[in-house]
Design an enzyme around this catalytic site. Structure first.
Site, PDB file in Angstrom:
ATOM      1  N   LYS A  89       0.825  -1.218   0.000  1.00 18.98           N
ATOM      2  CA  LYS A  89       0.000   0.000   0.000  1.00 18.98           C
ATOM      3  C   LYS A  89       0.858   1.267   0.000  1.00 18.98           C
ATOM      4  O   LYS A  89       0.633   2.178  -0.777  1.00 18.98           O
ATOM      5  CB  LYS A  89      -0.927   0.039   1.227  1.00 18.98           C
ATOM      6  CG  LYS A  89      -1.939  -1.065   1.303  1.00 18.98           C
ATOM      7  CD  LYS A  89      -2.910  -0.855   2.456  1.00 18.98           C
ATOM      8  CE  LYS A  89      -2.260  -0.847   3.825  1.00 18.98           C
ATOM      9  NZ  LYS A  89      -1.675  -2.136   4.230  1.00 18.98           N
ATOM     10  N   ARG A 118      -9.000   1.068   9.631  1.00 17.44           N
ATOM     11  CA  ARG A 118      -8.599  -0.307   9.918  1.00 17.44           C
ATOM     12  C   ARG A 118      -9.626  -1.039  10.761  1.00 17.44           C
ATOM     13  O   ARG A 118      -9.441  -2.221  11.061  1.00 17.44           O
ATOM     14  CB  ARG A 118      -7.262  -0.300  10.661  1.00 17.44           C
ATOM     15  CG  ARG A 118      -6.051  -0.545   9.771  1.00 17.44           C
ATOM     16  CD  ARG A 118      -4.833  -0.395  10.653  1.00 17.44           C
ATOM     17  NE  ARG A 118      -3.684  -1.142  10.266  1.00 17.44           N
ATOM     18  CZ  ARG A 118      -2.613  -0.600   9.677  1.00 17.44           C
ATOM     19  NH1 ARG A 118      -2.600   0.648   9.324  1.00 17.44           N
ATOM     20  NH2 ARG A 118      -1.557  -1.342   9.441  1.00 17.44           N
ATOM     21  N   ARG A 174      11.610  -6.255   4.622  1.00 19.46           N
ATOM     22  CA  ARG A 174      11.403  -4.823   4.387  1.00 19.46           C
ATOM     23  C   ARG A 174      12.374  -3.979   5.218  1.00 19.46           C
ATOM     24  O   ARG A 174      12.658  -4.276   6.368  1.00 19.46           O
ATOM     25  CB  ARG A 174       9.965  -4.462   4.763  1.00 19.46           C
ATOM     26  CG  ARG A 174       9.636  -3.007   4.484  1.00 19.46           C
ATOM     27  CD  ARG A 174       8.180  -2.821   4.324  1.00 19.46           C
ATOM     28  NE  ARG A 174       7.498  -2.819   5.617  1.00 19.46           N
ATOM     29  CZ  ARG A 174       6.206  -2.518   5.744  1.00 19.46           C
ATOM     30  NH1 ARG A 174       5.480  -2.255   4.682  1.00 19.46           N
ATOM     31  NH2 ARG A 174       5.648  -2.539   6.929  1.00 19.46           N
ATOM     32  N   ARG A 196      11.766  -1.996  10.919  1.00 11.55           N
ATOM     33  CA  ARG A 196      10.774  -1.600  11.926  1.00 11.55           C
ATOM     34  C   ARG A 196      10.593  -2.743  12.940  1.00 11.55           C
ATOM     35  O   ARG A 196      10.625  -3.909  12.562  1.00 11.55           O
ATOM     36  CB  ARG A 196       9.432  -1.324  11.233  1.00 11.55           C
ATOM     37  CG  ARG A 196       9.427  -0.029  10.474  1.00 11.55           C
ATOM     38  CD  ARG A 196       8.255   0.122   9.545  1.00 11.55           C
ATOM     39  NE  ARG A 196       6.977  -0.427  10.006  1.00 11.55           N
ATOM     40  CZ  ARG A 196       5.833  -0.276   9.326  1.00 11.55           C
ATOM     41  NH1 ARG A 196       5.811   0.396   8.191  1.00 11.55           N
ATOM     42  NH2 ARG A 196       4.721  -0.793   9.783  1.00 11.55           N
ATOM     43  N   ARG A 246       0.198  -8.925  13.420  1.00  6.57           N
ATOM     44  CA  ARG A 246      -0.415  -7.957  12.494  1.00  6.57           C
ATOM     45  C   ARG A 246      -1.331  -8.647  11.490  1.00  6.57           C
ATOM     46  O   ARG A 246      -2.373  -8.106  11.130  1.00  6.57           O
ATOM     47  CB  ARG A 246       0.681  -7.181  11.748  1.00  6.57           C
ATOM     48  CG  ARG A 246       1.391  -6.199  12.644  1.00  6.57           C
ATOM     49  CD  ARG A 246       2.678  -5.728  12.026  1.00  6.57           C
ATOM     50  NE  ARG A 246       2.466  -4.811  10.926  1.00  6.57           N
ATOM     51  CZ  ARG A 246       3.404  -4.499  10.024  1.00  6.57           C
ATOM     52  NH1 ARG A 246       4.593  -5.068  10.097  1.00  6.57           N
ATOM     53  NH2 ARG A 246       3.158  -3.636   9.090  1.00  6.57           N
TER      54      ARG A 246
HETATM   55  P1  AMP Z   1       1.382   0.646   8.982  1.00  5.91           P
HETATM   56  O1  AMP Z   1       2.575   1.495   8.749  1.00  5.91           O
HETATM   57  O2  AMP Z   1       0.159   1.141   8.250  1.00  5.91           O
HETATM   58  O3  AMP Z   1       1.633  -0.822   8.764  1.00  5.91           O
HETATM   59  O4  AMP Z   1       1.012   0.799  10.535  1.00  5.91           O
HETATM   60  C1  AMP Z   1       1.911   0.401  11.534  1.00  5.91           C
HETATM   61  C2  AMP Z   1       1.187   0.265  12.864  1.00  5.91           C
HETATM   62  O5  AMP Z   1       0.625   1.530  13.227  1.00  5.91           O
HETATM   63  C3  AMP Z   1       0.019  -0.696  12.889  1.00  5.91           C
HETATM   64  O6  AMP Z   1       0.420  -2.041  13.080  1.00  5.91           O
HETATM   65  C4  AMP Z   1      -0.785  -0.154  14.060  1.00  5.91           C
HETATM   66  O7  AMP Z   1      -0.190  -0.489  15.293  1.00  5.91           O
HETATM   67  C5  AMP Z   1      -0.614   1.347  13.895  1.00  5.91           C
HETATM   68  N1  AMP Z   1      -1.666   1.905  13.019  1.00  5.91           N
HETATM   69  C6  AMP Z   1      -1.510   2.468  11.793  1.00  5.91           C
HETATM   70  N2  AMP Z   1      -2.678   2.859  11.277  1.00  5.91           N
HETATM   71  C7  AMP Z   1      -3.625   2.521  12.204  1.00  5.91           C
HETATM   72  C8  AMP Z   1      -5.035   2.627  12.254  1.00  5.91           C
HETATM   73  N3  AMP Z   1      -5.734   3.163  11.240  1.00  5.91           N
HETATM   74  N4  AMP Z   1      -5.669   2.179  13.372  1.00  5.91           N
HETATM   75  C9  AMP Z   1      -4.984   1.656  14.398  1.00  5.91           C
HETATM   76  N5  AMP Z   1      -3.665   1.494  14.413  1.00  5.91           N
HETATM   77  C10 AMP Z   1      -2.970   1.925  13.324  1.00  5.91           C
END
Ligand code: AMP
Length: 215
Positions: free
Chosen positions: A13, A88, A127, A160, A171
């Site tokens: 994404k 989410r 990654r 990360r 996740r």
């Molecule tokens: P991402 O970079 O989108 O994979 O997000 C990394 C982490 O940030 C996720 O595993 C969640 O812990 C938190 N996070 C990101 N976006 C959201 C969201 N919309 N709702 C809740 N937690 C989020």
């Protein structure tokens, strides 16, 4: 154009959103990037979010919704936005809908990228992310020209915490239980386009463009 990019962690994404924003001239709004920036800045919000993120759980809806509400009102998002990693949960999707109605706006497209779990694990575990501009790389599929250094800005690449094995598993389960229901949710609203997330970056990009239509 107001777009949501939906899909499991690791499906690409962020990579696709970065490229799409250039062509469609709308900002990428990544709640993950915003939360990581808050952690880096040492803010109270960042401190609250860190524990959830490190173990691969979702940050509470209230925290994320506050961030998005402010961000979509910003000047650069007046003509549209590309939401990446948000919503989410169904609560987030409902609240986003209410926020947009109040602003006289609506979602135009929801693009869901799809890939099988074993492929997602392979992508996430390899990654690497730039600590300055958050550009994504991959040890096998998209290695930087110079090991450990971002091609775009010269920043340092790191893994990360939530791209480590235990967190990856959490996740994926979190996605299945809390986020996947949004596929049916947006199907019901006739907004969903499913796109195969397998193949080269260019191939996936072309499929998304076809789903979105011209810029
Ligand atoms: P991402 O970079 O989108 O994979 O997000 C990394 C982490 O940030 C996720 O595993 C969640 O812990 C938190 N996070 C990101 N976006 C959201 C969201 N919309 N709702 C809740 N937690 C989020």
């Amino acid at each position: 154009m107001n777009v949501i990019l939906l899909g499991p962690p690791g499906v690409g994404k962020g990579t696709q959103a970065k490229r799409l924003t250039e062509e469609y001239r709308i900002p990428q709004i990544s709640t993950g990037d915003m939360l990581r920036a808050a952690i880096k800045a040492g803010s109270q919000l960042g401190k609250e979010a860190k524990g959830f993120m490190d173990r691969g759980a979702l940050v509470p809806d209230s925290v994320v919704l506050g961030l998005v509400d402010e961000r979509i009102r910003a000047d650069d998002a007046k003509n549209g936005f590309m939401l990446d990693g948000f919503p989410r949960t169904v609560v987030q999707a409902d609240t986003l809908g209410e926020m947009l109605v109040k602003q006289g706006r609506a979602i135009d497209h929801v693009v869901c990228l799809l890939a099988a779990n074993d492929e997602l694990v392979r992508r996430l575990a390899g990654r690497r992310t730039c600590n300055k501009c958050s550009a994504p790389f991959h040890v096998d599929f998209k290695p930087p020209r110079k090991p450990g250094v971002c091609d775009a800005c010269g920043g340092e690449l790191y893994q990360r915490d939530d791209d480590k094995e235990e967190a990856i598993r959490t996740r994926l389960v979190t996605y299945d239980t809390q986020t996947k229901p949004l596929i049916e949710y947006y199907k019901g609203k006739k907004l969903l386009r499913s796109v195969d997330g397998l193949g080269s970056m260019d191939a996936v990009y072309a499929r998304i463009r076809e789903a979105l239509g011209p810029a």
